[in-house]
Design an enzyme around this catalytic site. Structure first.
Site, PDB file in Angstrom:
ATOM      1  N   THR A 145      -3.947  -3.786 -11.832  1.00  0.00           N
ATOM      2  CA  THR A 145      -3.043  -4.075 -10.718  1.00  0.00           C
ATOM      3  C   THR A 145      -2.817  -2.849  -9.837  1.00  0.00           C
ATOM      4  O   THR A 145      -2.797  -1.716 -10.328  1.00  0.00           O
ATOM      5  CB  THR A 145      -1.680  -4.585 -11.251  1.00  0.00           C
ATOM      6  OG1 THR A 145      -0.776  -4.741 -10.158  1.00  0.00           O
ATOM      7  CG2 THR A 145      -1.055  -3.625 -12.247  1.00  0.00           C
ATOM      8  N   SER A 187       7.783  -2.709 -13.377  1.00  0.00           N
ATOM      9  CA  SER A 187       8.279  -3.771 -14.262  1.00  0.00           C
ATOM     10  C   SER A 187       7.616  -3.578 -15.621  1.00  0.00           C
ATOM     11  O   SER A 187       6.644  -2.812 -15.734  1.00  0.00           O
ATOM     12  CB  SER A 187       7.911  -5.158 -13.718  1.00  0.00           C
ATOM     13  OG  SER A 187       6.513  -5.388 -13.884  1.00  0.00           O
ATOM     14  N   TYR A 189       5.814  -5.754 -17.108  1.00  0.00           N
ATOM     15  CA  TYR A 189       4.425  -6.227 -16.928  1.00  0.00           C
ATOM     16  C   TYR A 189       3.546  -5.098 -16.368  1.00  0.00           C
ATOM     17  O   TYR A 189       2.477  -4.802 -16.910  1.00  0.00           O
ATOM     18  CB  TYR A 189       4.383  -7.450 -15.990  1.00  0.00           C
ATOM     19  CG  TYR A 189       3.071  -7.525 -15.261  1.00  0.00           C
ATOM     20  CD1 TYR A 189       1.906  -7.862 -15.946  1.00  0.00           C
ATOM     21  CD2 TYR A 189       2.959  -7.184 -13.905  1.00  0.00           C
ATOM     22  CE1 TYR A 189       0.680  -7.861 -15.299  1.00  0.00           C
ATOM     23  CE2 TYR A 189       1.753  -7.184 -13.258  1.00  0.00           C
ATOM     24  CZ  TYR A 189       0.614  -7.523 -13.969  1.00  0.00           C
ATOM     25  OH  TYR A 189      -0.598  -7.502 -13.332  1.00  0.00           O
ATOM     26  N   HIS A 190       3.985  -4.478 -15.261  1.00  0.00           N
ATOM     27  CA  HIS A 190       3.171  -3.424 -14.653  1.00  0.00           C
ATOM     28  C   HIS A 190       2.986  -2.259 -15.626  1.00  0.00           C
ATOM     29  O   HIS A 190       1.945  -1.621 -15.658  1.00  0.00           O
ATOM     30  CB  HIS A 190       3.810  -2.930 -13.344  1.00  0.00           C
ATOM     31  CG  HIS A 190       3.684  -3.901 -12.203  1.00  0.00           C
ATOM     32  ND1 HIS A 190       4.708  -4.724 -11.804  1.00  0.00           N
ATOM     33  CD2 HIS A 190       2.645  -4.196 -11.389  1.00  0.00           C
ATOM     34  CE1 HIS A 190       4.312  -5.476 -10.781  1.00  0.00           C
ATOM     35  NE2 HIS A 190       3.066  -5.175 -10.505  1.00  0.00           N
ATOM     36  N   LYS A 193       0.021  -2.647 -17.856  1.00  0.00           N
ATOM     37  CA  LYS A 193      -1.267  -2.346 -17.204  1.00  0.00           C
ATOM     38  C   LYS A 193      -1.481  -0.833 -17.127  1.00  0.00           C
ATOM     39  O   LYS A 193      -2.616  -0.364 -17.111  1.00  0.00           O
ATOM     40  CB  LYS A 193      -1.327  -2.981 -15.814  1.00  0.00           C
ATOM     41  CG  LYS A 193      -1.248  -4.502 -15.833  1.00  0.00           C
ATOM     42  CD  LYS A 193      -2.619  -5.144 -15.945  1.00  0.00           C
ATOM     43  CE  LYS A 193      -2.522  -6.658 -16.062  1.00  0.00           C
ATOM     44  NZ  LYS A 193      -3.770  -7.362 -15.902  1.00  0.00           N
TER      45      LYS A 193
HETATM   46  N1  USQ Z   1       9.274 -11.102  -2.957  1.00  0.00           N
HETATM   47  C1  USQ Z   1      10.122 -11.646  -1.996  1.00  0.00           C
HETATM   48  N2  USQ Z   1      10.385 -12.968  -2.067  1.00  0.00           N
HETATM   49  C2  USQ Z   1       9.832 -13.794  -3.004  1.00  0.00           C
HETATM   50  C3  USQ Z   1       8.957 -13.238  -3.963  1.00  0.00           C
HETATM   51  C4  USQ Z   1       8.697 -11.884  -3.916  1.00  0.00           C
HETATM   52  O1  USQ Z   1      10.633 -10.943  -1.135  1.00  0.00           O
HETATM   53  O2  USQ Z   1      10.126 -14.997  -2.987  1.00  0.00           O
HETATM   54  C5  USQ Z   1       8.962  -9.660  -2.919  1.00  0.00           C
HETATM   55  C6  USQ Z   1       9.231  -8.934  -4.227  1.00  0.00           C
HETATM   56  O3  USQ Z   1      10.574  -8.495  -4.323  1.00  0.00           O
HETATM   57  C7  USQ Z   1       8.215  -7.807  -4.158  1.00  0.00           C
HETATM   58  C8  USQ Z   1       7.039  -8.415  -3.395  1.00  0.00           C
HETATM   59  O4  USQ Z   1       7.565  -9.543  -2.719  1.00  0.00           O
HETATM   60  O5  USQ Z   1       8.722  -6.751  -3.413  1.00  0.00           O
HETATM   61  C9  USQ Z   1       5.859  -8.829  -4.239  1.00  0.00           C
HETATM   62  O6  USQ Z   1       6.266  -9.741  -5.237  1.00  0.00           O
HETATM   63  P1  USQ Z   1       5.196 -10.726  -5.925  1.00  0.00           P
HETATM   64  O7  USQ Z   1       5.944 -11.603  -6.888  1.00  0.00           O
HETATM   65  O8  USQ Z   1       4.379 -11.387  -4.879  1.00  0.00           O
HETATM   66  O9  USQ Z   1       4.208  -9.702  -6.656  1.00  0.00           O
HETATM   67  P2  USQ Z   1       4.344  -8.846  -7.998  1.00  0.00           P
HETATM   68  O10 USQ Z   1       5.565  -9.161  -8.768  1.00  0.00           O
HETATM   69  O11 USQ Z   1       4.144  -7.418  -7.623  1.00  0.00           O
HETATM   70  O12 USQ Z   1       3.117  -9.322  -8.895  1.00  0.00           O
HETATM   71  C10 USQ Z   1       1.950  -9.941  -8.374  1.00  0.00           C
HETATM   72  C11 USQ Z   1       1.210 -10.606  -9.530  1.00  0.00           C
HETATM   73  C12 USQ Z   1       0.741  -9.523 -10.518  1.00  0.00           C
HETATM   74  C13 USQ Z   1      -0.100  -8.504  -9.783  1.00  0.00           C
HETATM   75  C14 USQ Z   1       0.683  -7.897  -8.632  1.00  0.00           C
HETATM   76  C15 USQ Z   1      -0.178  -6.997  -7.767  1.00  0.00           C
HETATM   77  O13 USQ Z   1       2.044 -11.551 -10.177  1.00  0.00           O
HETATM   78  O14 USQ Z   1      -0.001 -10.138 -11.562  1.00  0.00           O
HETATM   79  O15 USQ Z   1      -0.491  -7.469 -10.663  1.00  0.00           O
HETATM   80  O16 USQ Z   1       1.127  -8.970  -7.750  1.00  0.00           O
HETATM   81  S1  USQ Z   1       0.784  -5.715  -7.052  1.00  0.00           S
HETATM   82  O17 USQ Z   1       1.964  -6.277  -6.425  1.00  0.00           O
HETATM   83  O18 USQ Z   1      -0.063  -5.077  -6.069  1.00  0.00           O
HETATM   84  O19 USQ Z   1       1.185  -4.826  -8.114  1.00  0.00           O
END
Ligand code: USQ
Length: 397
Positions: A145, A187, A189-190, A193
């Site tokens: 990730t 998190s 989860y992160h 990784k």
């Molecule tokens: N967010 C909002 N509104 C929502 C959902 C999320 O504002 O309804 C915000 C979150 O607070 C965060 C961002 O959007 O700041 C990203 O959240 P996300 O749920 O889209 O992504 P994340 O939790 O980071 O996890 C997802 C995948 C994970 C992958 C990661 C890549 O579930 O498996 O590893 O994206 S990364 O984000 O580049 O680390």
């Protein structure tokens, strides 16, 4: 190639299995179907109706004449089963998706934190351990990730895995060295990784395992060329507050007339990639394995960066949706810059699919088609990162 796809029933695993089968590879899915059990635990379901893995593979065979084999194995718990399977089949390559991938799920409770660490770290270690024990020189491609780098507010360009540093020696000289980019998980989860990265670094150094780690951004979209071929090959599409990712959630929310759920100011900048590009990147990585004895190969698997509030603004303009500014259930920087190097995949021929290509509208259409399956009460993101945040979010959900 004979390829084992660990976690091949999941959101990226399934379209990857189809894509590689279509390209002529012999595909064996190993999966414990935990993602389906978690749906049951949470009382939610994929927006798109998914058949069983056996039915999906049957349809694929009927459509294409190609077989995808399925094996029910829990990598984290059934070490002997995993080792036995690898000993019998000796695949040329292994793609490792078999981890709990949702940050909010990993922060839900102490039980969910334990589950995520046990499952993810054991799965990865069992696999590496078995490869050494069996003297199996399969190329291991792991889905990591972008979140391992963290989202600092500085905004310096993030290199592909390694950071050059100058270190002062005892006699006053400066020697330069490349180190793994400092891990900064947001998190549990992160964090798993980040731990995976160390396991890979050790086993590549100690045992010469050939490993590629893909630091992937947030995936959007649902269809790929192969999942479009038959309604029963459809990919899963998550909208709930734990597993739905931000852009896909906004698109589904727009389709059902639910205000777009922006956390905080929406100043969070993140890296994105379309699901079709994700499966192409995995194929490119498979074709370019590292040499035995070299360090872990790391690619940044993303194609563009966006700020959450800009995405909400773009979708609101496109669909007429309202935007809801919500208290952020996560502990994360309210605003951050993000610049990411992704030249390695581009140099190897990736042609990025970007947000402006009409695909957003297609996804809203898919969401409208299945809108009757949405339970609106499962849309809010309620898993909070700390007790203090939980108290605030409950007060103003
Ligand atoms: N967010 C909002 N509104 C929502 C959902 C999320 O504002 O309804 C915000 C979150 O607070 C965060 C961002 O959007 O700041 C990203 O959240 P996300 O749920 O889209 O992504 P994340 O939790 O980071 O996890 C997802 C995948 C994970 C992958 C990661 C890549 O579930 O498996 O590893 O994206 S990364 O984000 O580049 O680390």
């Amino acid at each position: 190639m004979k390829i084992a796809v660990l976690g091949g029933d999941g959101f990226v695993g399934w379209p990857t299995s189809l894509h590689l089968s279509d390209a002529g590879h012999e595909i064996h899915i190993l999966d414990n179907l935990s993602r389906r059990w978690i749906d049951t635990e949470l009382g939610v379901q994929s927006l798109t109706p998914m058949d069983s893995i056996q039915e999906r593979t049957r349809i694929w065979h009927a459509e294409t004449g190609r077989r995808i084999h399925f094996n029910l194995i829990d990598l984290a718990r059934d070490y002997e089963l995993l080792k036995g399977w690898l000993a019998r089949h000796r695949p040329d390559a292994i793609i490792h998706f078999a981890e709990q991938r949702a940050a909010p799920y990993s922060m839900k409770s102490d039980r969910h934190k334990n589950y995520t660490v046990d499952n993810n770290v054991n799965a990865t270690h069992n696999l590496l351990n078995a490869l050494v024990e069996l003297d199996l020189d399969a190329h291991l491609v792991h889905l990591g990730t972008m979140g391992v780098y963290g989202y600092s507010t500085v905004g310096a360009a993030i290199p592909e895995g390694y950071l050059p540093v100058g270190i002062e020696t005892a006699d006053g000289r400066t020697v330069s060295q490349e180190i793994l980019y400092p891990a900064n998980p947001g998190s549990v989860y992160h964090m798993t990784k980040c731990l995976d990265q160390l396991l890979f670094q050790f086993y590549a150094k100690n045992d010469g395992l050939r490993i590629t780690d893909l630091h992937q951004g947030i995936v959007w979209g649902t269809h790929t060329e192969q999942t479009r071929r038959h309604t029963q090959l459809i990919n899963r599409f998550d909208y709930d507050g734990d597993y739905g990712t931000v852009l896909n959630r906004f698109l589904i929310q727009a389709a059902i007339g639910y205000p777009l759920t922006v956390h905080g100011t929406g100043g969070q900048t993140r890296a994105f990639i379309h699901i079709q590009d994700s499966v192409r990147c995995i194929e490119i990585a498979l074709k370019n394995p590292p040499q035995r004895g070299s360090r872990v190969e790391i690619f940044n698997q993303m194609t563009e960066t966006h700020r959450v509030r800009d995405l909400a603004g773009m979708i609101a303009k496109m669909t007429g949706s309202q935007v809801a500014w919500l208290p952020n259930p996560r502990k994360e920087a309210a605003e951050n810059e993000l610049m990411v190097r992704n030249g390695k995949f581009l140099d190897l021929g990736l042609k990025p699919t970007t947000l402006g290509e009409g695909l957003l509208g297609e996804i809203v259409d898919v969401a409208k088609k299945y809108a009757y399956r949405v339970d609106r009460s499962r849309v809010p993101a309620v898993s909070a990162w700390t007790r203090d945040i939980a108290a605030k979010v409950e007060h103003d959900p």
